[in-house]
Design an enzyme around this catalytic site. Structure first.
Site, PDB file in Angstrom:
ATOM      1  N   TYR A  77       0.836  -1.203   0.000  1.00  0.00           N
ATOM      2  CA  TYR A  77       0.000   0.000   0.000  1.00  0.00           C
ATOM      3  C   TYR A  77       0.877   1.261   0.000  1.00  0.00           C
ATOM      4  O   TYR A  77       0.677   2.169  -0.806  1.00  0.00           O
ATOM      5  CB  TYR A  77      -0.926  -0.019   1.229  1.00  0.00           C
ATOM      6  CG  TYR A  77      -1.796   1.199   1.353  1.00  0.00           C
ATOM      7  CD1 TYR A  77      -2.845   1.418   0.472  1.00  0.00           C
ATOM      8  CD2 TYR A  77      -1.574   2.140   2.350  1.00  0.00           C
ATOM      9  CE1 TYR A  77      -3.652   2.536   0.575  1.00  0.00           C
ATOM     10  CE2 TYR A  77      -2.376   3.268   2.467  1.00  0.00           C
ATOM     11  CZ  TYR A  77      -3.407   3.455   1.574  1.00  0.00           C
ATOM     12  OH  TYR A  77      -4.196   4.570   1.675  1.00  0.00           O
ATOM     13  N   GLU A  96     -11.384   4.241   4.363  1.00  0.00           N
ATOM     14  CA  GLU A  96     -11.010   5.175   5.442  1.00  0.00           C
ATOM     15  C   GLU A  96     -12.118   5.265   6.489  1.00  0.00           C
ATOM     16  O   GLU A  96     -11.845   5.297   7.688  1.00  0.00           O
ATOM     17  CB  GLU A  96     -10.676   6.560   4.889  1.00  0.00           C
ATOM     18  CG  GLU A  96      -9.418   6.622   4.047  1.00  0.00           C
ATOM     19  CD  GLU A  96      -8.128   6.373   4.818  1.00  0.00           C
ATOM     20  OE1 GLU A  96      -8.136   6.331   6.067  1.00  0.00           O
ATOM     21  OE2 GLU A  96      -7.091   6.212   4.150  1.00  0.00           O
ATOM     22  N   TRP A 122      -5.339   0.267  10.542  1.00  0.00           N
ATOM     23  CA  TRP A 122      -5.281   0.258   9.082  1.00  0.00           C
ATOM     24  C   TRP A 122      -4.869  -1.131   8.598  1.00  0.00           C
ATOM     25  O   TRP A 122      -5.266  -1.567   7.524  1.00  0.00           O
ATOM     26  CB  TRP A 122      -4.346   1.350   8.583  1.00  0.00           C
ATOM     27  CG  TRP A 122      -4.393   1.553   7.099  1.00  0.00           C
ATOM     28  CD1 TRP A 122      -3.346   1.438   6.235  1.00  0.00           C
ATOM     29  CD2 TRP A 122      -5.533   1.900   6.295  1.00  0.00           C
ATOM     30  NE1 TRP A 122      -3.776   1.687   4.951  1.00  0.00           N
ATOM     31  CE2 TRP A 122      -5.114   1.973   4.960  1.00  0.00           C
ATOM     32  CE3 TRP A 122      -6.876   2.145   6.584  1.00  0.00           C
ATOM     33  CZ2 TRP A 122      -5.962   2.288   3.902  1.00  0.00           C
ATOM     34  CZ3 TRP A 122      -7.728   2.460   5.533  1.00  0.00           C
ATOM     35  CH2 TRP A 122      -7.276   2.530   4.212  1.00  0.00           C
TER      36      TRP A 122
END
Length: 185
Positions: free
Chosen positions: A21, A43, A51
């Site tokens: 990512y 998000e 995350w």
């Protein structure tokens, strides 16, 4: 090679998914409205969670939300909400599921008025973080300050995605040369 402080601080089990990512997506511009919507939904779902959890579930989210097709998600009915709330592969939070559907509807209106979600974002760029937060609060559901900040940083609309010493920082700047002057704000 030098990487962002955050990336260097990850535990061995988290490094692989974050590195992919970090190196290929974080801070880079997104051209597709569906992919911008995807990032917004990811998000939103990260709120209150790590995350790492979201990155590990991102393919499940993609399948559950019809590859983040905005038109399809905007048309979700009660049966779709139930399906999502029973899907153990994603975050099963009714507020977040409802936000995805309502935000898809909001993006359809934005597309009608601005041509695309991307055009709408570009039209409002540059703004301060506070101005962006106010705009997002007026436009979308479940978009608190940290969600808006991370969405905008991760898509290149706010600086700060990478440490300036990070090898990816220069790659990001090449994709958004007009952002160079914003990196100090």
């Amino acid at each position: 090679m030098s990487y962002c402080t955050f990336t260097n601080s990850l535990k061995p089990g988290e490094q692989t998914v974050h590195k992919i990512y970090h190196d290929n997506h974080y801070g880079f511009p997104i051209e597709s409205d569906d992919e911008l919507f995807c990032r917004l939904i990811l998000e939103i779902n990260q709120a209150g969670l790590s995350w790492t959890t979201i990155l590990n579930k991102q393919e499940n989210f993609r399948k559950a939300y019809h590859n983040f097709n905005i038109k399809k998600v905007a048309a979700y009915k009660e049966k779709d909400i139930e399906r999502l709330l029973n899907d153990g592969g994603i975050i099963r939070n009714k507020l977040k599921v409802n936000a995805a559907i309502e935000n898809a509807k909001a993006i359809l209106l934005i597309q009608k008025e601005s041509g695309s979600f991307k055009n709408w974002l570009a039209h409002h760029h540059p703004k301060t973080k506070d101005e962006w937060m106010k705009l997002f609060k007026q436009t979308f559901k479940f978009t608190g300050g940290e969600i808006v900040n991370e969405f905008l940083m991760s898509t290149g609309y706010l600086p700060g995605a990478h440490d300036e010493s990070c090898v990816v920082y220069k790659k990001v700047l090449k994709t958004k040369p007009m952002w160079k002057n914003l990196s100090k704000k």
